[in-house]
Motif scaffolding. Structure first.
Motif, PDB file in Angstrom:
ATOM      1  N   ALA A  50       0.824  -1.218   0.000  1.00 10.37           N
ATOM      2  CA  ALA A  50       0.000   0.000   0.000  1.00 10.37           C
ATOM      3  C   ALA A  50       0.856   1.264   0.000  1.00 10.37           C
ATOM      4  O   ALA A  50       0.514   2.247  -0.671  1.00 10.37           O
ATOM      5  CB  ALA A  50      -0.948   0.006   1.196  1.00 10.37           C
ATOM      6  N   ASP A  51       1.969   1.234   0.725  1.00 10.93           N
ATOM      7  CA  ASP A  51       2.825   2.420   0.784  1.00 10.93           C
ATOM      8  C   ASP A  51       3.482   2.704  -0.557  1.00 10.93           C
ATOM      9  O   ASP A  51       3.629   3.855  -0.968  1.00 10.93           O
ATOM     10  CB  ASP A  51       3.877   2.293   1.883  1.00 10.93           C
ATOM     11  CG  ASP A  51       4.520   0.923   1.983  1.00 10.93           C
ATOM     12  OD1 ASP A  51       4.233   0.047   1.136  1.00 10.93           O
ATOM     13  OD2 ASP A  51       5.319   0.707   2.915  1.00 10.93           O
ATOM     14  N   GLU A  63      -2.090  -1.156  -9.174  1.00 11.81           N
ATOM     15  CA  GLU A  63      -2.276  -2.402  -8.421  1.00 11.81           C
ATOM     16  C   GLU A  63      -2.041  -3.623  -9.312  1.00 11.81           C
ATOM     17  O   GLU A  63      -1.428  -4.603  -8.883  1.00 11.81           O
ATOM     18  CB  GLU A  63      -3.674  -2.464  -7.824  1.00 11.81           C
ATOM     19  CG  GLU A  63      -3.906  -1.491  -6.701  1.00 11.81           C
ATOM     20  CD  GLU A  63      -5.357  -1.412  -6.273  1.00 11.81           C
ATOM     21  OE1 GLU A  63      -6.245  -1.946  -6.973  1.00 11.81           O
ATOM     22  OE2 GLU A  63      -5.607  -0.779  -5.230  1.00 11.81           O
ATOM     23  N   GLU A 100      -5.398   4.042  -9.959  1.00 12.94           N
ATOM     24  CA  GLU A 100      -4.790   3.214  -8.916  1.00 12.94           C
ATOM     25  C   GLU A 100      -4.910   1.722  -9.231  1.00 12.94           C
ATOM     26  O   GLU A 100      -3.993   0.960  -8.967  1.00 12.94           O
ATOM     27  CB  GLU A 100      -5.431   3.526  -7.563  1.00 12.94           C
ATOM     28  CG  GLU A 100      -4.666   2.939  -6.403  1.00 12.94           C
ATOM     29  CD  GLU A 100      -5.139   3.459  -5.068  1.00 12.94           C
ATOM     30  OE1 GLU A 100      -5.172   2.657  -4.128  1.00 12.94           O
ATOM     31  OE2 GLU A 100      -5.467   4.652  -4.976  1.00 12.94           O
ATOM     32  N   LEU A 102       2.182   1.761  -3.534  1.00 11.79           N
ATOM     33  CA  LEU A 102       1.084   2.226  -4.391  1.00 11.79           C
ATOM     34  C   LEU A 102       0.815   3.710  -4.173  1.00 11.79           C
ATOM     35  O   LEU A 102       0.681   4.476  -5.137  1.00 11.79           O
ATOM     36  CB  LEU A 102      -0.202   1.452  -4.084  1.00 11.79           C
ATOM     37  CG  LEU A 102      -0.283   0.033  -4.580  1.00 11.79           C
ATOM     38  CD1 LEU A 102      -1.412  -0.708  -3.889  1.00 11.79           C
ATOM     39  CD2 LEU A 102      -0.496   0.031  -6.073  1.00 11.79           C
ATOM     40  N   ARG A 103       0.762   4.103  -2.920  1.00  8.88           N
ATOM     41  CA  ARG A 103       0.489   5.493  -2.580  1.00  8.88           C
ATOM     42  C   ARG A 103       1.581   6.414  -3.122  1.00  8.88           C
ATOM     43  O   ARG A 103       1.294   7.459  -3.693  1.00  8.88           O
ATOM     44  CB  ARG A 103       0.361   5.616  -1.061  1.00  8.88           C
ATOM     45  CG  ARG A 103      -0.352   6.806  -0.565  1.00  8.88           C
ATOM     46  CD  ARG A 103      -0.688   6.779   0.928  1.00  8.88           C
ATOM     47  NE  ARG A 103       0.226   6.043   1.776  1.00  8.88           N
ATOM     48  CZ  ARG A 103      -0.026   4.831   2.289  1.00  8.88           C
ATOM     49  NH1 ARG A 103      -1.171   4.220   2.029  1.00  8.88           N
ATOM     50  NH2 ARG A 103       0.852   4.234   3.070  1.00  8.88           N
TER      51      ARG A 103
END
Length: 108
Positions: A67-68, A90, A86, A70-71
């Motif tokens: 998640a980090d 992913e 997004e 991706l962000r």
């Protein structure tokens, strides 16, 4: 040494080995992902690409899971005006995760 102690040491060694493989695969995934992101953002300088790879790998140390990363990549895309959703990022994470695991396993 008892068989229980030997088994325990074997389990500890396997755990450490598996953790090392996971770390190497995640770093490799992030490297592939960073190269892809650079291509999307028009980053072409070898130094800039190397720096971005390091930034993405470092970003993965913030929290468990991708998640980090991706962000970070989504924020960087937004800052540069790159219109990529997004879910596309992913999908790339999943694709490069499979590729990286295969590469790391083929090296052992």
């Amino acid at each position: 040494m008892s068989s229980f102690d030997e088994r325990e040491k074997g389990e500890e060694a396997k755990f450490a080995h598996d953790a090392s493989l996971r770390f190497r695969a995640e770093a490799r995934r992030n490297k592939h992902l960073a190269h892809w992101a650079c291509a999307q953002m028009g980053v072409e300088s070898a130094d800039d690409i190397a720096n971005y790879v390091a930034e993405v790998i470092a970003a993965d140390m913030t929290e468990a899971g991708p998640a980090d990363v991706l962000r970070k990549i989504k924020d960087d895309f937004d800052a540069r005006g790159v219109a990529i959703e997004e879910r596309t990022i992913e999908a790339k994470v999943a694709e490069y995760d499979i590729q990286a695991r295969s590469e790391v396993l083929s090296e052992i």
